[in-house]
Design an enzyme around this catalytic site. Structure first.
Site, PDB file in Angstrom:
ATOM      1  N   ASP A 244     -65.096  46.999 -41.190  1.00 54.92           N
ATOM      2  CA  ASP A 244     -63.941  47.692 -42.110  1.00 54.92           C
ATOM      3  C   ASP A 244     -62.798  48.152 -40.971  1.00 54.92           C
ATOM      4  O   ASP A 244     -63.316  48.806 -39.730  1.00 54.92           O
ATOM      5  CB  ASP A 244     -64.348  48.889 -42.637  1.00 54.92           C
ATOM      6  CG  ASP A 244     -63.358  49.257 -43.687  1.00 54.92           C
ATOM      7  OD1 ASP A 244     -62.379  48.495 -44.094  1.00 54.92           O
ATOM      8  OD2 ASP A 244     -63.236  50.402 -44.487  1.00 54.92           O
TER       9      ASP A 244
ATOM     10  N   HIS B 211     -56.814  41.642 -38.030  1.00 55.28           N
ATOM     11  CA  HIS B 211     -57.681  40.482 -38.333  1.00 55.28           C
ATOM     12  C   HIS B 211     -57.940  39.696 -37.182  1.00 55.28           C
ATOM     13  O   HIS B 211     -59.134  39.211 -36.678  1.00 55.28           O
ATOM     14  CB  HIS B 211     -57.476  39.719 -39.603  1.00 55.28           C
ATOM     15  CG  HIS B 211     -57.195  40.633 -40.840  1.00 55.28           C
ATOM     16  ND1 HIS B 211     -58.184  41.690 -41.221  1.00 55.28           N
ATOM     17  CD2 HIS B 211     -56.370  40.682 -41.679  1.00 55.28           C
ATOM     18  CE1 HIS B 211     -57.955  41.959 -42.371  1.00 55.28           C
ATOM     19  NE2 HIS B 211     -56.611  41.554 -42.571  1.00 55.28           N
TER      20      HIS B 211
ATOM     21  N   LEU C 174     -81.071  33.421 -34.214  1.00 50.69           N
ATOM     22  CA  LEU C 174     -80.383  34.246 -35.232  1.00 50.69           C
ATOM     23  C   LEU C 174     -79.702  33.454 -36.271  1.00 50.69           C
ATOM     24  O   LEU C 174     -78.937  32.345 -35.994  1.00 50.69           O
ATOM     25  CB  LEU C 174     -79.313  35.148 -34.529  1.00 50.69           C
ATOM     26  CG  LEU C 174     -78.452  35.954 -35.495  1.00 50.69           C
ATOM     27  CD1 LEU C 174     -79.251  37.069 -36.122  1.00 50.69           C
ATOM     28  CD2 LEU C 174     -77.092  36.509 -34.867  1.00 50.69           C
TER      29      LEU C 174
END
Length: 246
Positions: A19, A36, A130
């Site tokens: 956020d 962004h 991962l």
């Protein structure tokens, strides 16, 4: 700070609400999309950081179902950015032995995004480190509704009785089937809410809110600090402290 982390007590699954991109850009007098674009570095940092530690699953709340309500110009820019980012980051994923996967209503994404996602998942499917999960066109309520529909269809087909429905039934019907519940949720930007993110899977997650850092400024030391804080907490799962003593 990284050397203080107990590698035998890592969260199996870390989720991140990324956020503050828009507010970060606003502080700099720029358009929201500028935030962004500058968030890509933070995505790379948290992915590499989790891979280095040996965390098994990392879910990034990339685009929620509610985000479709944003201005079309911002949505179009986000989708273009997503395509270019996925394409550009494949070498980094391969270098770090990271497998890419997604959860969410991805059929609602533009075709170019779906194609890039499919290609990236194909190229990384044999990686064993991962598991990087992008939550795209995802929300916790959407996930629960879809799971309910799956279970109802099983009941209607006579494959399952209502009395057989339990937590495992729901776990298996969710988008995160086969993935452990979230142990640690990190949120940047200072808002103290979970924003319709993985409502079932966050039931006993430890929440770590970073009040003074917007997502574009997130770096590995922030991840180390979050993991250290997680390791300093007592996870009781409804029990009392004395019951946890071995």
């Amino acid at each position: 700070m990284k050397e203080l982390i107990d590698l035998s007590n890592l969260p199996r699954h870390i989720a991140v609400i990324m956020d503050g991109n828009g507010r970060w850009a606003k502080q700099k007098g720029a358009a929201r999309v500028f935030g962004h674009r500058n968030a890509i570095k933070a995505v790379r940092e948290v992915t590499e950081g989790c891979a280095e530690l040996g965390v098994k699953h990392l879910t990034l709340y990339t685009f929620s179902t509610e985000n479709w309500g944003r201005p079309k110009l911002e949505i179009d820019a986000l989708m273009q950015l997503l395509v270019h980012t996925i394409r550009a980051e494949i070498p980094t994923l391969m270098e770090n032995n990271v497998r890419l996967s997604t959860i969410g209503d991805t059929k609602t994404l533009p075709g170019s995004c779906r194609n890039e996602l499919d290609e990236a998942m194909r190229l990384t499917e044999n990686n064993t480190g991962l598991n990087l999960i992008l939550a795209l066109s995802y929300s916790g309520k959407w996930d629960l509704v879809e799971a309910t529909r799956k279970i109802a269809a099983q009941v209607k087909a006579g494959l399952l009785s209502p009395e057989q429905i339990d937590e495992d039934t729901i776990n298996q019907a969710l988008a995160t089937e086969g993935i452990p519940d979230v142990d640690l949720m990190i949120r940047t930007g200072g808002d103290h809410r979970i924003s319709n993110f993985m409502l079932w899977q966050l039931a006993y997650a430890e929440l770590y809110i970073i009040n003074d850092v917007f997502w574009p400024d997130f770096r590995k030391p922030h991840l180390w600090e979050a993991v250290l804080t997680y390791q300093g907490r007592e996870r009781r799962f409804g029990k009392i402290s004395e019951q946890l003593v071995k």
